[in-house]
Each structure stands twice: as structure tokens, then as C-alpha cells.
Write a protein that holds these residues in place. Structure first.
Motif, PDB file in Angstrom:
ATOM      1  N   ILE A   1      26.613 -42.333 -41.591  1.00 12.46           N
ATOM      2  CA  ILE A   1      26.203 -41.276 -42.518  1.00 12.46           C
ATOM      3  C   ILE A   1      26.672 -39.903 -42.061  1.00 12.46           C
ATOM      4  N   ILE A   2      26.297 -39.478 -40.858  1.00 11.85           N
ATOM      5  CA  ILE A   2      26.590 -38.108 -40.427  1.00 11.85           C
ATOM      6  C   ILE A   2      28.091 -37.886 -40.249  1.00 11.85           C
ATOM      7  N   ILE A   3      28.730 -38.689 -39.420  1.00  8.80           N
ATOM      8  CA  ILE A   3      30.152 -38.481 -39.148  1.00  8.80           C
ATOM      9  C   ILE A   3      30.991 -38.787 -40.379  1.00  8.80           C
ATOM     10  N   ALA A   4      30.680 -39.870 -41.085  1.00  6.37           N
ATOM     11  CA  ALA A   4      31.441 -40.214 -42.284  1.00  6.37           C
ATOM     12  C   ALA A   4      31.354 -39.100 -43.331  1.00  6.37           C
ATOM     13  N   THR A   5      30.153 -38.581 -43.551  1.00  9.63           N
ATOM     14  CA  THR A   5      29.991 -37.513 -44.534  1.00  9.63           C
ATOM     15  C   THR A   5      30.770 -36.272 -44.138  1.00  9.63           C
ATOM     16  N   LEU A   6      30.580 -35.796 -42.904  1.00 13.23           N
ATOM     17  CA  LEU A   6      31.226 -34.550 -42.500  1.00 13.23           C
ATOM     18  C   LEU A   6      32.748 -34.665 -42.516  1.00 13.23           C
ATOM     19  N   ALA A   7      33.280 -35.773 -42.009  1.00 11.63           N
ATOM     20  CA  ALA A   7      34.738 -35.920 -41.934  1.00 11.63           C
ATOM     21  C   ALA A   7      35.361 -35.996 -43.321  1.00 11.63           C
ATOM     22  N   LEU A   8      34.821 -36.836 -44.198  1.00 10.08           N
ATOM     23  CA  LEU A   8      35.408 -37.002 -45.524  1.00 10.08           C
ATOM     24  C   LEU A   8      35.179 -35.779 -46.406  1.00 10.08           C
ATOM     25  N   TRP A   9      34.024 -35.152 -46.271  1.00 15.47           N
ATOM     26  CA  TRP A   9      33.763 -33.915 -47.021  1.00 15.47           C
ATOM     27  C   TRP A   9      34.733 -32.815 -46.601  1.00 15.47           C
ATOM     28  N   TRP A  10      34.952 -32.672 -45.316  1.00 12.46           N
ATOM     29  CA  TRP A  10      35.793 -31.603 -44.776  1.00 12.46           C
ATOM     30  C   TRP A  10      37.212 -31.688 -45.333  1.00 12.46           C
ATOM     31  N   VAL A  11      37.797 -32.902 -45.326  1.00 12.16           N
ATOM     32  CA  VAL A  11      39.183 -33.027 -45.805  1.00 12.16           C
ATOM     33  C   VAL A  11      39.269 -33.084 -47.327  1.00 12.16           C
TER      34      VAL A  11
ATOM     35  N   LEU B   1      37.421 -31.050 -49.245  1.00 11.86           N
ATOM     36  CA  LEU B   1      37.181 -29.690 -49.724  1.00 11.86           C
ATOM     37  C   LEU B   1      38.313 -28.729 -49.397  1.00 11.86           C
ATOM     38  N   HIS B   2      39.026 -28.965 -48.293  1.00 11.67           N
ATOM     39  CA  HIS B   2      40.047 -28.030 -47.813  1.00 11.67           C
ATOM     40  C   HIS B   2      41.409 -28.723 -47.774  1.00 11.67           C
ATOM     41  N   LYS B   3      42.397 -28.125 -48.405  1.00 10.67           N
ATOM     42  CA  LYS B   3      43.667 -28.798 -48.649  1.00 10.67           C
ATOM     43  C   LYS B   3      44.430 -29.175 -47.388  1.00 10.67           C
ATOM     44  N   MET B   4      44.340 -28.342 -46.350  1.00  8.79           N
ATOM     45  CA  MET B   4      45.089 -28.610 -45.120  1.00  8.79           C
ATOM     46  C   MET B   4      44.163 -28.741 -43.917  1.00  8.79           C
ATOM     47  N   ALA B   5      42.953 -29.178 -44.156  1.00  8.49           N
ATOM     48  CA  ALA B   5      41.958 -29.296 -43.085  1.00  8.49           C
ATOM     49  C   ALA B   5      42.339 -30.373 -42.085  1.00  8.49           C
ATOM     50  N   ARG B   6      41.786 -30.231 -40.894  1.00  6.66           N
ATOM     51  CA  ARG B   6      41.918 -31.276 -39.890  1.00  6.66           C
ATOM     52  C   ARG B   6      40.542 -31.586 -39.315  1.00  6.66           C
ATOM     53  N   VAL B   7      40.291 -32.880 -39.180  1.00  6.03           N
ATOM     54  CA  VAL B   7      39.104 -33.362 -38.491  1.00  6.03           C
ATOM     55  C   VAL B   7      39.585 -34.174 -37.302  1.00  6.03           C
ATOM     56  N   VAL B   8      39.138 -33.812 -36.115  1.00  8.62           N
ATOM     57  CA  VAL B   8      39.518 -34.495 -34.884  1.00  8.62           C
ATOM     58  C   VAL B   8      38.281 -35.200 -34.352  1.00  8.62           C
TER      59      VAL B   8
END
Length: 231
Positions: free
Chosen positions: A58-68, A70-77
């Protein structure tokens, strides 16, 4: 339903509930909400949960997928000491939502990329050098580029060696998450809770009783074995 990149009201709680289909506990909603203003200021948060609480799913899946999304060139590491954690927990937690996104998303081993170029990058901490070199995008005037923010997630942070945290400190990011089950009273993850105010972390500690999906039999067994005050 694919989220709209133009929806300014598109926060992580809405994303979790309406796009991914979760029904959040109060502690999950509170924690996810901390990351919503990450473009306006740097957000650092640390989360201690029991096993099975939904840290990856829930926490990591939500934050990672939401981040990319919402933002066109975002990076999640996303990094973790254990390859099994990445390959059997974290990546599957993301990939199970694959059908909810467009056909042009790329789902590769330890790597996800959106059609606009946003990326989720996962690796283990065998080499501290791999944790360096991640920097949020800047515009010509030196301000943060809202299309290229960086979110760094250290999963099972209690087991990650100090040199990895040092390498991450060299990165420039918009948001940082340490997430782990509890462990010894030492190391960077422990300090992020014990010295959260000095280090600038928002902290959340979650117990078994805050996770109603965890069976009472397991709670009673663990309590009997280790006592109510055991981490």
C-alpha cells in the motif's frame, strides 16, 4: 482508469483509493498525506511497521506509482539490502496494478517507465555507488522543475548499511522515505525515529492493533512470546 496529469487535486490518498482501489486505515491516510506538498518543500518521513502491515503493498506502491503518474519526468528510486525484498515484495506490489495504466507503460525487471519518461528504478545495496547521482531537475533560473522531482525510498531500512545512507545524502531529492519493520536500537533507521526532530523527519510508528487485517491469533502469539512492549 488512468490518472490525469492535469488534475491539480490528484493527491496520494485519492490515488490510493480511487485508482489503485485501496481502503486506507487512518494511519495510512495520514502518512501518505505528508508527501503531497513535496514539491513546495523537502519532505523526509520514516515509517516503522509490523510485518504484513502493507508497507510494500500500500504505502510504497501508492507513493511510487502516484509520483510517476503525476510528474512527467519524475524519478522514484527504491533500494533495499535484500534482493528478495525487491523481487518478491516491492516489484510485485507495483506490477499487480499494471492493468490500471496505459499500454505504453514499460514494466521491466526492477524498472518501470511511463510514456512521458518518468521512471521507477529499483536496486539492492550491494554497491554504494549505485545510490549516488540522483538529482531533482532544475529549471534555468535554478528553481525546482515541477516535472522532474525525485522520490527516494529505502525499504527495510533497518538492514541497509550506513554507506548507502551516506550516498543518498549526496543526492538532491524532493522526498525521502525510510520504511522498515523494527530492529535493533542503532543505525540510521533507528536514529530517524529516536532523533526525528533533530534530523528533520516526520515519523510514524504503527502497531499490530492498528492493522485489523492481521489476525488476532498472530497478535496473541507474538504478544505471548515477546511481550506487549517488544518492538
Amino acid at each position: 482508469m488512468t490518472p490525469s496529469l492535469d488534475d491539480v487535486e490528484f493527491g496520494p490518498i485519492y490515488f490510493a483509493e480511487e485508482i489503485l482501489g485501496f481502503r486506507l486505515y487512518p494511519w495510512q491516510s495520514e502518512f501518505l498525506a505528508w508527501f503531497e506538498p513535496a514539491l513546495g518543500r523537502q519532505v523526509m518521513a520514516t515509517l516503522a511497521t509490523p510485518n504484513g502491515a502493507g508497507k510494500d503493498t500500500i504505502i510504497i506502491a501508492t507513493l511510487a506509482l502516484w509520483w510517476v503518474s503525476l510528474h512527467k519526468m519524475a524519478r522514484v528510486v527504491i533500494t533495499s539490502k535484500d534482493a528478495r525484498q525487491i523481487d518478491e515484495q516491492t516489484y510485485p506490489a507495483l506490477e499487480r496494478h499494471r492493468s490500471k495504466f496505459g499500454p505504453n507503460w514499460k514494466w521491466l525487471e526492477r524498472h518501470i517507465e511511463t510514456p512521458t519518461g518518468a521512471k521507477i528504478i529499483m536496486f539492492t545495496t550491494d554497491d554504494a555507488g549505485r545510490a549516488e547521482g540522483f538529482h531533482k531537475d532544475k529549471k534555468a533560473d535554478g528553481t525546482d522543475d515541477p516535472e522532474g522531482p525525485v522520490l527516494i525510498i529505502v525499504n527495510e531500512a533497518k538492514s541497509v548499511p550506513e554507506e548507502i545512507f551516506t550516498a543518498i545524502d549526496r543526492c538532491t531529492f524532493n522526498a525521502l522515505l525510510y520504511a522498515s519493520s523494527t530492529g535493533s536500537m542503532s543505525g540510521r533507521f533507528y536514529k530517524s525515529h529516536a532523533e526525528s526532530r533533530r534530523l528533520g523527519f516526520l515519523r510514524k510508528q504503527v502497531g499490530l492493533l492498528e492493522c485489523p487485517h492481521i489476525g488476532q491469533d498472530k497478535i496473541k502469539r507474538i504478544t505471548a512470546e515477546y511481550g506487549e512492549n517488544s518492538p
